[in-house]
Scaffold this motif. Structure first.
Motif, PDB file in Angstrom:
ATOM      1  N   GLY A  42       0.817  -1.210   0.000  1.00 30.65           N
ATOM      2  CA  GLY A  42       0.000   0.000   0.000  1.00 30.65           C
ATOM      3  C   GLY A  42       0.851   1.260   0.000  1.00 30.65           C
ATOM      4  N   PHE A  96       2.117   1.761  -3.529  1.00 30.12           N
ATOM      5  CA  PHE A  96       1.046   2.276  -4.384  1.00 30.12           C
ATOM      6  C   PHE A  96       0.812   3.762  -4.120  1.00 30.12           C
ATOM      7  CE2 PHE A  96      -3.483   3.426  -4.446  1.00 30.12           C
ATOM      8  CZ  PHE A  96      -3.720   3.388  -5.820  1.00 30.12           C
ATOM      9  N   ALA A  97       0.722   4.138  -2.842  1.00 32.18           N
ATOM     10  CA  ALA A  97       0.522   5.546  -2.503  1.00 32.18           C
ATOM     11  C   ALA A  97       1.714   6.396  -2.939  1.00 32.18           C
ATOM     12  CB  ALA A  97       0.290   5.686  -0.991  1.00 32.18           C
ATOM     13  N   THR A 102       1.381   7.032  -6.615  1.00 30.02           N
ATOM     14  CA  THR A 102       0.306   8.002  -6.836  1.00 30.02           C
ATOM     15  C   THR A 102       0.764   9.408  -6.488  1.00 30.02           C
ATOM     16  OG1 THR A 102      -1.323   6.289  -6.288  1.00 30.02           O
ATOM     17  CG2 THR A 102      -2.085   8.570  -6.280  1.00 30.02           C
ATOM     18  N   LEU A 145      -3.749  13.315  -1.552  1.00 33.74           N
ATOM     19  CA  LEU A 145      -3.410  11.906  -1.720  1.00 33.74           C
ATOM     20  C   LEU A 145      -4.529  11.017  -1.193  1.00 33.74           C
ATOM     21  CD1 LEU A 145      -1.165   9.957  -2.630  1.00 33.74           C
ATOM     22  CD2 LEU A 145      -0.298   9.994  -0.288  1.00 33.74           C
ATOM     23  N   HIS A 146      -5.167  11.438  -0.102  1.00 31.56           N
ATOM     24  CA  HIS A 146      -6.271  10.659   0.481  1.00 31.56           C
ATOM     25  C   HIS A 146      -7.400  10.465  -0.528  1.00 31.56           C
ATOM     26  CE1 HIS A 146      -9.042   9.246   3.615  1.00 31.56           C
ATOM     27  NE2 HIS A 146      -9.936  10.063   3.077  1.00 31.56           N
ATOM     28  N   GLU A 178      -7.257  10.187  -3.680  1.00 29.43           N
ATOM     29  CA  GLU A 178      -6.910   9.288  -4.767  1.00 29.43           C
ATOM     30  C   GLU A 178      -6.610   7.861  -4.316  1.00 29.43           C
ATOM     31  OE1 GLU A 178      -7.010  10.118  -7.927  1.00 29.43           O
ATOM     32  OE2 GLU A 178      -7.546  12.207  -7.520  1.00 29.43           O
ATOM     33  N   THR A 179      -6.260   7.678  -3.058  1.00 27.44           N
ATOM     34  CA  THR A 179      -5.746   6.364  -2.660  1.00 27.44           C
ATOM     35  C   THR A 179      -6.561   5.648  -1.585  1.00 27.44           C
ATOM     36  OG1 THR A 179      -4.298   7.373  -0.974  1.00 27.44           O
ATOM     37  CG2 THR A 179      -3.384   7.070  -3.198  1.00 27.44           C
ATOM     38  N   TYR A 180      -7.366   6.358  -0.828  1.00 26.39           N
ATOM     39  CA  TYR A 180      -7.995   5.747   0.346  1.00 26.39           C
ATOM     40  C   TYR A 180      -8.830   4.518  -0.006  1.00 26.39           C
ATOM     41  CZ  TYR A 180     -10.852   5.153   4.530  1.00 26.39           C
ATOM     42  OH  TYR A 180     -11.482   4.623   5.619  1.00 26.39           O
ATOM     43  N   VAL A 209      -8.736   2.596  -2.598  1.00 27.34           N
ATOM     44  CA  VAL A 209      -7.911   1.515  -3.144  1.00 27.34           C
ATOM     45  C   VAL A 209      -7.160   0.802  -2.025  1.00 27.34           C
ATOM     46  CG1 VAL A 209      -6.052   0.949  -4.751  1.00 27.34           C
ATOM     47  CG2 VAL A 209      -7.669   2.777  -5.303  1.00 27.34           C
ATOM     48  N   LEU A 210      -6.629   1.571  -1.075  1.00 27.06           N
ATOM     49  CA  LEU A 210      -5.917   0.969   0.051  1.00 27.06           C
ATOM     50  C   LEU A 210      -6.842   0.077   0.860  1.00 27.06           C
ATOM     51  CD1 LEU A 210      -3.793   4.009   1.297  1.00 27.06           C
ATOM     52  CD2 LEU A 210      -2.967   1.999   0.073  1.00 27.06           C
ATOM     53  N   GLU A 242      -0.986   6.901   4.131  1.00 29.26           N
ATOM     54  CA  GLU A 242      -0.998   8.161   3.365  1.00 29.26           C
ATOM     55  C   GLU A 242      -0.126   9.217   4.044  1.00 29.26           C
ATOM     56  OE1 GLU A 242      -5.629   7.402   1.940  1.00 29.26           O
ATOM     57  OE2 GLU A 242      -5.129   8.887   3.466  1.00 29.26           O
TER      58      GLU A 242
END
Length: 430
Positions: free
Chosen positions: A28, A31-32, A35, A48-49, A51-53, A55-56, A71
């Motif tokens: 994770g 990945f973050a 991103t 970032l949150h 775009e990634t939350y 998915v994580l 994140e």
């Protein structure tokens, strides 16, 4: 604040569950990181949150708190890289180096199985002497071992902060590194009757002198020789470049790091036990390497290159940090004072000049009053005098300045002028 290292007693099944969450967290993070890199190497947590939350949570199976922690860890890591890049730019402009910092050329990669738990959300303490930690499939309750003093703090209900789950590959063992917040009474001047000046260096790890003129010297020759052995072994392995050499190199780096850390812990405890209930004065050595190393010179002699390597490996900050955080536990206190001219100023008459140290050597010989002595001891005396001034201001104003204000040039100049008025004469040999 203390860091308690707890060895978790896990079965093979429990280890598999810890492996799963640690590896998922690492994936994770990567990945973050990718991103954040695609978003312009952002350091914004909300950006970032967004775009990634999700998915994580869905792809990697992380809990809500672990996803948010990942994140924040990534953005903090990129913020550090930006800081280093800006420092490198300033160093290049001043001619200290020609190398461009490349830490932001590619996405940051996370490789270790280390994740951060938040107390009360990802981990908690149980009444039966166990700790409950979160995994991808719920909580695990594990017994643990550790340093008895730290275990006593935990049993007594000491406040705990974030914790890190850390995996040591060589032992196939997980550890929990827990931040213990120990409440100590506010220090007062009367609690610290002795003032000690500590001059740190490479030839001597430290020279400490108290107000009675008693000094403690700790040579660093043996440690320098050990570090040179590590450097020769590291150079040989880097030349080979094989996979086995790389594995050996990683192991060697860990051994060297542990050796240095252990040495600094021993030195800090040595000072605290030799001078109990004291105020320790430490030099503020911020940006010392930028001021002393200068620009790189490929044609420099082997001796010059070895000296520069030793300066770059000088772990004064770790020694000072260990002394500062341990001091309250021993009834002592550590403060920082200005480092300017500590080894050039005469503590007897106040005359300050480079000429007081012929050839910048170990001997101090005042051009005015003729006072002679070991230059490192003279530096520790001057640090003790400046620390004594801090203590006097503390007693008169009721407030302790823990660190000199290096950003205010005029205030600093006034302090240096005040230092020039200090005099030392505890005994005929001082």
């Amino acid at each position: 604040m203390l860091s308690a290292k707890l060895k978790l007693r896990h079965t093979p099944e429990q280890k598999a569950a810890l492996d799963a969450v640690a590896l998922a967290y690492r994936d994770g993070l990567n990945f973050a990181s990718q991103t954040a890199f695609d978003l312009g190497k952002t350091t914004s947590v909300p950006k970032l949150h967004k775009e990634t939350y999700s998915v994580l949570r869905q792809r990697f199976g992380l809990g809500a708190q672990l996803a948010c922690t990942a994140e924040r860890q990534v953005t903090a890591a990129y913020k550090t890289q930006w800081t280093k890049a800006k420092q490198n730019q300033k160093a290049r402009e001043k001619g200290f180096t020609k190398r461009r910092y490349k830490g932001l050329d590619d996405p940051m990669k996370f490789v270790s199985r280390t994740l951060e738990y938040q107390h009360g959300r990802d981990y908690s303490w149980k009444k039966d002497g166990k700790v409950s930690v979160g995994t991808l499939d719920g909580r695990l309750q594990l017994e643990f071992d550790g340093y008895q003093k730290h275990l006593d703090y935990i049993a007594q209900g000491a406040e705990t902060g974030a914790a890190k789950l850390y995996y040591r590959k060589s032992k196939k063992q997980y550890y929990l590194i827990v931040a213990l917040i120990i409440e100590l009474p506010d220090p007062v001047p009367a609690d610290h009757k002795t003032v000690v000046g500590v001059d740190v260096g490479q030839r001597y790890h430290f020279v400490a002198t108290d107000m009675n003129g008693q000094s403690l010297f700790e040579k660093g020759a043996a440690v320098c020789q050990k570090k040179d052995q590590f450097a020769r072994a590291r150079k040989s392995l880097q030349r080979k470049g094989t996979r086995s050499a790389t594995r050996r190199l990683v192991s060697l780096l860990g051994r060297e790091r542990r050796f240095v850390a252990d040495r600094n812990h021993v030195l800090s405890k040595m000072l605290l036990t030799r001078f109990p209930d004291s105020i320790f004065g430490l030099e503020d050595l911020t940006n010392i390497r930028e001021r002393t190393e200068g620009r790189s010179n490929p044609s420099a002699s082997k001796k010059a290159k070895r000296a520069k390597r030793r300066r770059s490996q000088w772990s004064f900050a770790e020694l000072q940090f260990n002394l500062a955080y341990k001091a309250p536990l021993f009834g002592s206190l550590a403060v920082k004072v200005d480092a300017n001219y500590t080894s050039q100023a005469c503590p007897r008459c106040g005359h300050t000049s480079k000429g007081n140290r012929p050839n910048a050597g170990l001997m101090f010989d005042c051009e005015v009053c003729g006072h002679k002595g070991h230059s490192d001891r003279v530096a520790s005396v001057n640090i003790a005098l400046r620390t004594l001034l801090v203590r006097q201001d503390w007693m008169s104003m009721g407030a302790l300045s823990m660190r000199p204000d290096v950003s205010d040039v005029e205030v600093k100049a006034a302090r240096l002028s005040k230092y020039a008025e200090l005099r030392w004469n505890p005994d005929p040999n001082a």
